[in-house]
Design a protein around this motif. Structure first.
Motif, short mmCIF file in Angstrom:
data_model
loop_
_atom_site.label_atom_id
_atom_site.label_comp_id
_atom_site.label_asym_id
_atom_site.label_seq_id
_atom_site.Cartn_x
_atom_site.Cartn_y
_atom_site.Cartn_z
N ILE A 3 0.84 -1.20 0.00
CA ILE A 3 0.00 0.00 0.00
C ILE A 3 0.88 1.25 0.00
O ILE A 3 0.62 2.22 -0.73
N ARG A 4 1.93 1.25 0.80
CA ARG A 4 2.80 2.42 0.88
C ARG A 4 3.58 2.62 -0.42
O ARG A 4 3.83 3.76 -0.83
N ARG A 5 3.96 1.53 -1.06
CA ARG A 5 4.64 1.68 -2.35
C ARG A 5 3.69 2.29 -3.37
O ARG A 5 4.10 3.10 -4.21
N ALA A 6 2.40 1.91 -3.31
CA ALA A 6 1.43 2.41 -4.28
C ALA A 6 1.02 3.85 -3.99
O ALA A 6 0.84 4.65 -4.91
N ALA A 7 0.87 4.19 -2.70
CA ALA A 7 0.29 5.49 -2.33
C ALA A 7 1.32 6.53 -1.94
O ALA A 7 1.00 7.71 -1.86
N GLY A 8 2.55 6.13 -1.65
CA GLY A 8 3.58 7.10 -1.30
C GLY A 8 3.62 7.40 0.19
O GLY A 8 2.97 6.74 1.01
N PRO A 9 4.37 8.43 0.59
CA PRO A 9 4.58 8.74 2.01
C PRO A 9 3.32 9.14 2.75
O PRO A 9 3.31 9.13 3.98
N GLY A 10 2.25 9.50 2.04
CA GLY A 10 1.00 9.81 2.74
C GLY A 10 0.40 8.63 3.45
O GLY A 10 -0.47 8.79 4.32
N ALA A 11 0.84 7.42 3.12
CA ALA A 11 0.34 6.21 3.78
C ALA A 11 1.14 5.85 5.03
O ALA A 11 0.91 4.80 5.63
N VAL A 12 2.08 6.71 5.42
CA VAL A 12 2.90 6.46 6.61
C VAL A 12 2.22 7.08 7.83
O VAL A 12 1.79 8.22 7.81
N PHE A 13 2.14 6.31 8.92
CA PHE A 13 1.49 6.78 10.15
C PHE A 13 2.17 6.13 11.34
O PHE A 13 2.93 5.17 11.19
N ASP A 14 1.90 6.66 12.53
CA ASP A 14 2.49 6.06 13.74
C ASP A 14 1.47 5.88 14.86
O ASP A 14 1.84 5.74 16.03
N THR A 15 0.17 5.87 14.52
CA THR A 15 -0.87 5.57 15.50
C THR A 15 -1.83 4.55 14.89
O THR A 15 -1.94 4.44 13.66
N ILE A 16 -2.52 3.81 15.74
CA ILE A 16 -3.39 2.74 15.25
C ILE A 16 -4.60 2.60 16.17
O ILE A 16 -4.51 2.87 17.38
N VAL A 17 -5.72 2.19 15.59
CA VAL A 17 -6.96 1.92 16.33
C VAL A 17 -7.35 0.48 16.06
O VAL A 17 -7.40 0.04 14.90
N VAL A 18 -7.64 -0.26 17.12
CA VAL A 18 -7.95 -1.69 17.02
C VAL A 18 -9.24 -1.97 17.76
O VAL A 18 -9.45 -1.47 18.87
N SER A 19 -10.12 -2.78 17.16
CA SER A 19 -11.31 -3.27 17.84
C SER A 19 -11.08 -4.74 18.19
O SER A 19 -10.94 -5.58 17.30
N GLN A 20 -11.03 -5.05 19.49
CA GLN A 20 -10.74 -6.42 19.92
C GLN A 20 -12.04 -7.21 20.05
O GLN A 20 -12.38 -7.73 21.11
N ASP A 21 -12.73 -7.33 18.93
CA ASP A 21 -14.00 -8.05 18.89
C ASP A 21 -13.71 -9.49 18.49
O ASP A 21 -13.90 -9.89 17.34
N TYR A 22 -13.27 -10.29 19.46
CA TYR A 22 -12.81 -11.64 19.20
C TYR A 22 -13.84 -12.66 19.66
O TYR A 22 -14.74 -12.35 20.45
N PRO A 23 -13.71 -13.93 19.22
CA PRO A 23 -14.64 -14.97 19.68
C PRO A 23 -14.54 -15.20 21.18
O PRO A 23 -13.54 -14.85 21.83
N ASP A 24 -15.56 -15.84 21.72
CA ASP A 24 -15.60 -16.16 23.14
C ASP A 24 -14.65 -17.31 23.43
O ASP A 24 -14.61 -18.30 22.71
N ALA A 25 -13.86 -17.18 24.49
CA ALA A 25 -12.92 -18.23 24.86
C ALA A 25 -13.41 -19.03 26.06
O ALA A 25 -12.63 -19.77 26.67
N ALA A 26 -14.69 -18.93 26.40
CA ALA A 26 -15.22 -19.60 27.59
C ALA A 26 -15.06 -21.10 27.48
O ALA A 26 -15.28 -21.70 26.42
N ALA A 27 -14.67 -21.74 28.58
CA ALA A 27 -14.48 -23.19 28.61
C ALA A 27 -15.82 -23.89 28.72
O ALA A 27 -16.75 -23.42 29.36
N GLY A 28 -15.92 -25.06 28.07
CA GLY A 28 -17.12 -25.87 28.17
C GLY A 28 -17.09 -26.71 29.44
O GLY A 28 -16.17 -26.64 30.25
N PRO A 29 -18.13 -27.58 29.63
CA PRO A 29 -18.18 -28.43 30.83
C PRO A 29 -16.96 -29.33 30.91
O PRO A 29 -16.54 -29.93 29.92
N GLY A 30 -16.39 -29.40 32.11
CA GLY A 30 -15.23 -30.26 32.32
C GLY A 30 -13.93 -29.68 31.84
O GLY A 30 -12.90 -30.37 31.85
#
Length: 731
Positions: free
Chosen positions: A324-351
Motif C-alpha cells: 500500500i505504501r509503495r502504491a500510495a507514497g509517504p502519505g500512507a505512513v502513520f504512527d498511531t493505530i486503532v484496534v477493535s478487539q472483537d474476538y470470539p468467546d474463549a469460555a471453557a465448556g463443561p469439564g
C-alpha cells in the motif's frame, strides 16, 4: 506468507540482538484439582505443534532467497513446569517474573514450533498457565480459538482426537494468491490520493525501538455507552466507525493537520473460506484509514465518509501495508493505530480447564500510540502508549479528550467539527486567560490555535496569533473568536508547556520513515570488487538497470521486504551476514561494503549472569535447530555436523596422560559432557559427571602405507564420546 507475516519477519530480524516484541503471551490462573498431563502436556502439543499454523519455520527459499514458511510434520512439544509452592505469598510474584522472562526470550523463527507453555504451581490446587506464541503464527482472533481447544482437550482427559482436524493455514494463503493485487493497489492509491506526507503524533526523531507499553483505560459508563449506541442506530454506523472518527479528530488536534491518516486492523478472514472462524493463523492485516477534517462539515458527515471508505475497500484489505505504501507514497505512513478487539468467546465448556479470574495478555507497544476498543456490555477504551515518548499525565489527558469528542458526537452529530472542543474548562482558561495574564508573551495577548481557530492543548504545536490593536496587513488579520476584536497571524509555530511557558518552534518537521530516501547521490562506479558485486545485487533486487556505489537502497525504491531479499542474496552470493538494522544505518553499496569489511564497531553485549537451572534443561535455539536437522537425516548420517580436529604429534606420547588431559578439559566444560536424550517429543540436555563424562581415548597403529590397524581395546577404550544423540548419532 501473508502480508503481515512478511512485515513481522522483517521486524523480527531488524535487530537480532534486541528483544523481539512481537510475542503474544496469554496467562490463565487455574484453581482446583488439575490433571497436569491432561492440562498441559498433550494439549500443549496440540496448541503448539498439532495446528499447522503454529508449526512452521521461516527460511530463505534456496532458489530465490525470498523467505518462505515450511510446516514440519513432527516437532517437539515445548512444555515445562515450575514448582513455586515454597514461595508462599510470593508465589504469584515469582510467576509474574517467570512470565516476563519467557516473554523476553526470543524465538528462532527458523526452528518450529513458535510457541511454548509453562505451568507454574503456586500452591495447593493453584496454578498459572502461561502460553507464549510468536505473533507471526497467530493473531488476536486465534488466541480464544486455541484456548477453547486447550480446554476441550483437557475435558477429554488429554485426548486431542476429540477435536476435528485443524484446517491448514495454507488454505488461506492459497486464497490470498487468487486475489487481484493490481486492482487492490489501484484502489488504495485512489483512496490516499492527495495526502501530503506522513501523519506522525510522536516526535519526528523518535527512536524506532519497541518498548514495553503502558496503558490508560476508561470504561464507558452506562449513560455514555447508551448515547453512543443511539448514535450508531440513528446513523447506521458501527461503534468502531464512531471511534475511528473520534480518533481522527483527536489526531488532527495533535498534529495540526486537516487530512490525517492512521492505521487500523482488519480480521482478514474471508467469509468465502468455509470454517475460517475456527482457523488459527495470522489472518489479520494493518491498513490505513484516511480522514479529511473540514471544520465546516458536521461530525455525521465525517463518520459517513469513513463508513463509505471502509466499505469500498473491503475487497482490497488483503493487500499488505508495504505494498500500500509503495502504491500510495509517504502519505500512507502513520504512527498511531486503532484496534477493535472483537474476538470470539474463549469460555471453557463443561469439564474444561478450571480458569478463575480474567485471562490476561502481555505484549509490547508496536506504535507510539494505539487505541483499543474492548467491546461488551460496558465497552472500554484502552490507550496503549510508549512511556519513552508520552508520560502518564499526557496519556490520561488524551483519553479525556477522546471521551469529550465522543460525547460531542453523541450530543449532536450535526454540529460542525469546529464546534468540538477537546480542552477541559481548566485547560481552556489557562491557555486563553491565565497564562496571558502568568505575562508569558510580554505585554501582548497571544493565542496558539489549530487550523479550526481552536486553542490547542498544552504540548501541542499550533499557529501563533497576536491580538491586533494597531495596523496590520488585511490578509493577516482575522476576527478573534474569544474577545470579539481582531488578531493577527504571525506565521510562527509555537506551543504552550504544561507550566504556561510559550515556546516558539521553527516549523514542524516530520520523519519520512525507513522506506523513504536516506540520500540519493550520483551513480559513482564501484571502486572495489565487493562494491561491484553489491551493485549487481542491489540492481537485481530493485529491478533497475544500474546502481551506483553511493546510491541509497531506499531512495531507489527499496522497502522492508526487499531489504530482507537483499540480505538473503548477500548471504547466498558473498557468504556474509548483515543485519537488517545495519542496512538501514548504512543503506548504500559503499556502506554495506564497509560493514562486510569489518569496519563496524563491535556490538555491546549484556553481561552474562547465573540463573537457576531447571530440572529439565532445555536446548538453546541453535541446539534445537541442530537436533531437528539431525533427526531429519537417515540413521548414521550427519557427518556435516561433526567437527574433526587432527593434530600430528612427534616424539614419545604418554597416552594415559593425554587421556587424563582430555578428561580434565571435559570436566571444565559442561558442553563437552552433554548428551541429548528424547524428552516429551523433543530433547533435553543431560550433563554427565565423573567417569561417565570423561571421553575415552582409542589408540590405533598406523602402517607404513598410511592405513590404520586398531590396537586391542584397552580397559577404558570406547569408540564414542558421551555427547551422542539417541540412535548413536553424534551431536
Amino acid at each position: 506468507m501473508s502480508p503481515l507475516q512478511q512485515g513481522l519477519l522483517f521486524h523480527a530480524g531488524y535487530d537480532e540482538r534486541a528483544r523481539d516484541v512481537y510475542l503474544v503471551q496469554t496467562v490463565l490462573d487455574l484453581e482446583g484439582p488439575l490433571d497436569v498431563a491432561a492440562a498441559a502436556h498433550r494439549p500443549g502439543r496440540r496448541c503448539c505443534t498439532g495446528i499447522p499454523a503454529c508449526a512452521p519455520g521461516f527460511r530463505p527459499h534456496p532458489g530465490t532467497g525470498r523467505a518462505v514458511q515450511a510446516v514440519e510434520r513432527r516437532v517437539p512439544a515445548p512444555f515445562r513446569e515450575a514448582d513455586l509452592t515454597g514461595r508462599g505469598a510470593g508465589a504469584a510474584a515469582a510467576a509474574d517474573r517467570l512470565a516476563a522472562a519467557d516473554l523476553a526470550e526470543r524465538f528462532d523463527l527458523t526452528v518450529p514450533p513458535l510457541g511454548r507453555m509453562l505451568l507454574a504451581r503456586l500452591g495447593a490446587d493453584r496454578y498459572r498457565l502461561i502460553l507464549t506464541l510468536h505473533h507471526i503464527v497467530v493473531d488476536g482472533w486465534s488466541v480464544p480459538v486455541l484456548l477453547r481447544e486447550l480446554s476441550a482437550i483437557y475435558a477429554a482427559r488429554g485426548d486431542a482426537a476429540a477435536l476435528p482436524p485443524a484446517r491448514p493455514f495454507s488454505d488461506h494463503l492459497a486464497w490470498l494468491d487468487r486475489q487481484d493485487r493490481d486492482a487492490a493497489r489501484t484502489a488504495w492509491r485512489r483512496a490516499l490520493d492527495g495526502t501530503t506526507g506522513p501523519t506522525l503524533a510522536a516526535p519526528a526523531d523518535a527512536d524506532a525501538s519497541d518498548v514495553p507499553p503502558e496503558h490508560a483505560t476508561a470504561v464507558l459508563d452506562p449513560s455514555r455507552a447508551d448515547a453512543l449506541r443511539t448514535l450508531t442506530r440513528r446513523h447506521g454506523l458501527t461503534l468502531n466507525t464512531v471511534l475511528l472518527g473520534a480518533w481522527a479528530v483527536l489526531l488532527g488536534s495533535l498534529t495540526g493537520r486537516r487530512d490525517v491518516v492512521f492505521g487500523t486492523t482488519v480480521a482478514g478472514r474471508p467469509p468465502e473460506l468455509p470454517g475460517v472462524e475456527d482457523m488459527v493463523g495470522l489472518f489479520m492485516n494493518t491498513v490505513p484509514v484516511r480522514a479529511r477534517l473540514d471544520p465546516a462539515r458536521p461530525a455525521a458527515a465525517l463518520l459517513a465518509d469513513l463508513a463509505e471508505q471502509r466499505s469500498g475497500l473491503i475487497a482490497h484489505q488483503h493487500l499488505g501495508l508495504a505494498d500500500i505504501r509503495r502504491a500510495a507514497g509517504p502519505g500512507a505512513v502513520f504512527d498511531t493505530i486503532v484496534v477493535s478487539q472483537d474476538y470470539p468467546d474463549a469460555a471453557a465448556g463443561p469439564g474444561g480447564l478450571p480458569v478463575t479470574g480474567q485471562v490476561t495478555e502481555n505484549s509490547a507497544a508496536h506504535y507510539p500510540l494505539g487505541l483499543a476498543l474492548l467491546p461488551g456490555d460496558r465497552p472500554a477504551l484502552r490507550l496503549e502508549y510508549r512511556p519513552d515518548l508520552f508520560d502518564a499525565a499526557t496519556a490520561e489527558a488524551l483519553v479525556g479528550r477522546l471521551l469529550r469528542i465522543l460525547d460531542g458526537f453523541a450530543a449532536d452529530a450535526g454540529r460542525p467539527l469546529a464546534a468540538l472542543d477537546v480542552l477541559t474548562p481548566a485547560e481552556r482558561r489557562a491557555v486563553l486567560t491565565e497564562w496571558n495574564r502568568g505575562g508569558a508573551a510580554g505585554d501582548a495577548e497571544v493565542y496558539v490555535l489549530d487550523d479550526f481557530l481552536r486553542p490547542v492543548p498544552p504540548g501541542v504545536t499550533g499557529e501563533l496569533y497576536v491580538a491586533a490593536d494597531g495596523p496590520a496587513a488585511a490578509d493577516l488579520v482575522v476576527a478573534c473568536p474569544f474577545t470579539g476584536g481582531r488578531m493577527r497571524r504571525t506565521g510562527d509555530r509555537a506551543y504552550w508547556t504544561t507550566g504556561g511557558e510559550l515556546v516558539r518552534v521553527e516549523g514542524r518537521t516530520s520523519a519520512t520513515g525507513p522506506s523513504e530516501p536516506d540520500n540519493a547521490t550520483a551513480g559513482r562506479a564501484p571502486a572495489t570488487h565487493a562494491e561491484e558485486v553489491l551493485c549487481g545485487l542491489f540492481a537485481e533486487v530493485l529491478a533497475v538497470e544500474r546502481v551506483g556505489a553511493d546510491d541509497s537502497f531506499f531512495a531507489l525504491g527499496g522497502d522492508s521486504l526487499l531489504a530482507m531479499w537483499l540480505i538473503a542474496r548477500i548471504r547466498a552470493v558473498l557468504d556474509a551476514e548483515i543485519a537488517i538494522r545495519d542496512l538501514f544505518a548504512a543503506p548504500t553499496v559503499a556502506g554495506v561494503a564497509r560493514l562486510l569489511a569489518g569496519e563496524r564497531a563491535p556490538a555491546e553485549l549484556a553481561p552474562l549472569t547465573a540463573r537457576p537451572r531447571p530440572d529439565v534443561v532445555p536446548l538453546s535455539s541453535a541446539q534445537r535447530r541442530m537436533w531437528f536437522l539431525n533427526r531429519l537425516e537417515e540413521s548414521g548420517a550427519g557427518a556435516g555436523y561433526v567437527v574433526p580436529v587432527a593434530l600430528r604429534l612427534t616424539g614419545e606420547v604418554d597416552v594415559p596422560a593425554l587421556e587424563a588431559a582430555l578428561g580434565d578439559v571435559a570436566d571444565r566444560h559442561e558442553s563437552l559432557r552433554t548428551r541429548f536424550p528424547d524428552h516429551d517429543g523433543g530433547a533435553r540436555q543431560e550433563i554427565l559427571h565423573g567417569a561417565a563424562g570423561r571421553p575415552r581415548l582409542t589408540v590405533a597403529a598406523v602402517a607404513p602405507d598410511g592405513r590404520s590397524t586398531p590396537s586391542p581395546p584397552r580397559s577404558r577404550a570406547a569408540s564414542t564420546s558421551p555427547a551422542n544423540c539417541p540412535g548413536g548419532r553424534a551431536c
